[in-house]
Design an enzyme around this catalytic site. Sequence first.
Site, short mmCIF file in Angstrom:
data_model
loop_
_atom_site.label_atom_id
_atom_site.label_comp_id
_atom_site.label_asym_id
_atom_site.label_seq_id
_atom_site.Cartn_x
_atom_site.Cartn_y
_atom_site.Cartn_z
N ARG A 69 0.86 -1.24 0.16
CA ARG A 69 -0.04 -0.09 0.13
C ARG A 69 0.98 1.38 0.04
NH1 ARG A 69 -2.37 -0.04 4.61
NH2 ARG A 69 -3.42 -1.72 4.45
N TYR A 126 -13.94 22.42 -11.85
CA TYR A 126 -14.13 21.11 -12.53
C TYR A 126 -15.49 20.68 -11.78
CZ TYR A 126 -13.31 16.32 -14.06
OH TYR A 126 -13.56 15.01 -14.55
N ASP A 198 -6.10 23.31 -8.82
CA ASP A 198 -5.94 22.20 -9.75
C ASP A 198 -5.18 22.76 -11.01
OD1 ASP A 198 -6.84 20.72 -12.19
OD2 ASP A 198 -8.76 20.25 -11.05
N LYS A 223 -4.85 13.07 -17.87
CA LYS A 223 -4.82 13.94 -19.14
C LYS A 223 -3.55 13.99 -19.66
CE LYS A 223 -8.98 14.56 -17.67
NZ LYS A 223 -9.39 15.54 -16.72
C1 LIG Z 1 -10.51 15.44 -15.65
C2 LIG Z 1 -10.34 16.58 -14.82
C3 LIG Z 1 -10.14 16.16 -13.37
C4 LIG Z 1 -10.29 14.90 -12.72
O1 LIG Z 1 -9.54 13.95 -13.49
P1 LIG Z 1 -9.75 12.44 -13.34
O2 LIG Z 1 -8.65 11.85 -13.68
O3 LIG Z 1 -10.91 12.11 -14.58
O4 LIG Z 1 -10.72 11.87 -12.24
C5 LIG Z 1 -9.70 17.40 -12.56
N1 LIG Z 1 -9.52 18.52 -12.96
C6 LIG Z 1 -9.76 18.71 -14.12
C7 LIG Z 1 -9.57 20.27 -14.66
C8 LIG Z 1 -10.07 17.79 -15.11
O5 LIG Z 1 -10.31 18.29 -16.40
#
Ligand SMILES: *Cc1c(COP(=O)(O)O)cnc(C)c1O
Length: 416
Positions: A69, A126, A198, A223
């Site tokens: 873990r 988001y 973020d 992403k």
């Molecule tokens: C897609 C996204 C997330 C979340 O990511 P996941 O890996 O899909 O959970 C968070 N913030 C932004 C700006 C995003 O585009």
Amino acid sequence: MTKTPPETLRPASRLVGAGRREEWTGTPGQPGAVVSPPVWRASTHLYADTAALKEGPRKNEDGRFYYGRRGAPTQWALAEALTALEPGAGPEGGTMLYPSGVAAIAGAVLAAVRPGDVLLMTDNAYEPSRVLARGFLAEWGIETRWFDPLDLDGFAGKLCKRTKAVLLESPGSLTMEVQDVPELARMAHGAGACVILDNTWASPLGLAALSLGVDISVMSLTKHVGGHSDLMMGSATAPREWYQKLRRTAQVMGQVVSPDDAALALRGLRTMGVRLERETQSALAIAHWLEERPEVARVLCPMLPGSPGYDLWRRDFTGGCGLFSLVLRGKDAAARNALIDALSLFGIGYSWGGFESLVTPLDPAGARSASSWPLAGMDEADRFGVRLSIGLEDPADLIADLERGLAAWTASGGGA
Ligand SMILES: *Cc1c(COP(=O)(O)O)cnc(C)c1O
């Protein structure tokens, strides 16, 4: 081979070498090492004797086997590489990995707030971040208040003694406003709040978040870092103090990522710089082209003069990416859908930052509570659009595809 200290290297060179410790990529007793860390699939780590077993959990250090873990060299290499890319993380800073970007956001917020606290969240966050606040944090007695991403005075007015965390996102999801991150961070710190950003859009290559005053820099690795639409993962990076809190929270919540996905993310990371450069160039060419089109009311692309917060993008960012939005004239959602359905090079689907171009409908009206849609300066009549994630195709082909899409929009009565 002597090693150049990573902090003296430029980002492109860091991307190549980050996280590659010989102790993680070599074979014991043999000289040399492989380039990428093998996939260490491990739950159990075997100890030599009971004394060594006792020692394991007591030390509880990063980069040291204990139990699966806490990860294994594949995950450690990825975490270390991500920390090395964040100027301002410091020698004792670090990165926690999470099974998704949403888990990383939740992990960062939960490291910073307790019942009775207030979380301030940017209004262009988001959508799942909003859902976390509304549907979950509220039940734990954590109150969320939203603020207009472009209104510094409004933000100052919403800070209070109970504000313990601020969640920024710049540029924000869908509508792409760029925020004054250093100034918001300064104000938040004045009130004693932790600043979480973020940073999925820019990545640390485009925005050195921690150097600008952010305490915790969060990314959805799904992403740009993954980059190939085949994995889900998130990260949160911070200097020592907040890293320790992130680590504790993630560990008690049992957060761990699979070594297979970590190896894929590391592979993606090595080419992230060139992908972002290419996507940025293509996105700019396409955004300029769209701006001239009579069907298009507004292009919301942080890298384009006139986009909300463009001056701040120029001031604070060192790079961009392929994600932006455009707003069509009028209120015709059906014509907008016809545009999307007529495209052949843009896949219809969630997520972005992969090598393939994607498109989704844009209709942000329902996801705002402290600011308006359409944005200030836009025509009230223009409501619907699309969000484009520009991939690695030739931009001329993407433009030809969009031209077909706009023709379908007109044929469906979009301009009427
Ligand atoms: C897609 C996204 C997330 C979340 O990511 P996941 O890996 O899909 O959970 C968070 N913030 C932004 C700006 C995003 O585009």
